[in-house]
Design a protein around this motif. Sequence first.
Motif: not given
Length: 360
Positions: A142, A145, A204-205, A207-208, A211-212
């Motif tokens: 994270m 990101l 993308i970032i 969203g990731l 999730l993380l």
Amino acid sequence: MTTGQPSPAPDSASTRLVHPGRWRRAIDAVDERMGIKALAYPVPEHANNLTWSLGGLTAVSFVILLVTGIYIAQFYVPIPEDANQSVRDLVTDVWLGGFARALHYWAAQAMFVFALLHLLRVFFHASYKKPREGNWVVGAAMFLLTFLAVFTGTVLKWDQEGFEALIHNLDVAELLGGAGIWFTSELSDRVPILLRLYSAHVVIIPGLVLLLFVWHALLVKRHQISPHPEIPAPEEEVPEPFTAHLQRVAAFGLVLLGVVAILGVLVPPVVGPTPVEGIEVTRPLWMFWWFFPMEEWFGVASIAYVIAGVFGLIFLVPFLDRSPKRRWRERKLALGVAGVLLLALVAITIQVWVTSPKGH
């Protein structure tokens, strides 16, 4: 047998007895379907101070970014010919557009700072050790990101600073060959790289990260918040529910929102001029200063090596330090190595600030 007299109205005491039952039944009904009470798992008292709430403040910063980012996205045009002007129009012509952009700008830096401080706190207290190695790796991902989000956001302004940051990125991507093709224009000649970076920044970032974050929170619930290494187990404080911890984090978050809002009003971010290709006259945001001089000292390739080396070390921390010891007095080697690396990065940052006020 009735007497013909009206029944006495229920007193306030009986009313109070009825309503709590109704509320409890309603809450239980919602909890049965949504599992809200699962958030009431125990949290030790030492986790309620500001130092142990840095992860929560990182999450608050992320929420501010999501809210302001959604608003900004309604007016941003991710096309090279119009991107810079759309940012200018956002600031001058859109209701609260300049304030929303300022909040976004300062919240991004707050998220980076709190994520970094959270990692340092976890490292100092050795909270990454067994069985929490996985949570460290998720947190490090994270943080990476967050670093990428700040970079892509810098490029999206499409001013001279953002354009020069992109050029450096393209130079590094060329050195990576096929591994860096996503960061170049060679992937698609019909979709501008600015549009791809925009999709990374807004879809993308985030969203990731979401999730993380869920994964991170589930691991914290499974393993519990790590005990304080300086507090012996028999003397550990009486735990409180996580919901009480959330209330404290929310209070800290309101203070953070106020500070970010004040900074947004007093020190709004500027919009640089449209980029001119072939010149290099700007200095990036301070988060990138620690590798900024590497190009001059060792060439473009050194930027990729330094970034990969630093983040690689961060990811490997729980696997390099496998000793069960957690007290800082018993971890002098690990803390010494980390201190030297951190001081080196800080020294380079200060050197850039002093010797390169505008660019290079």
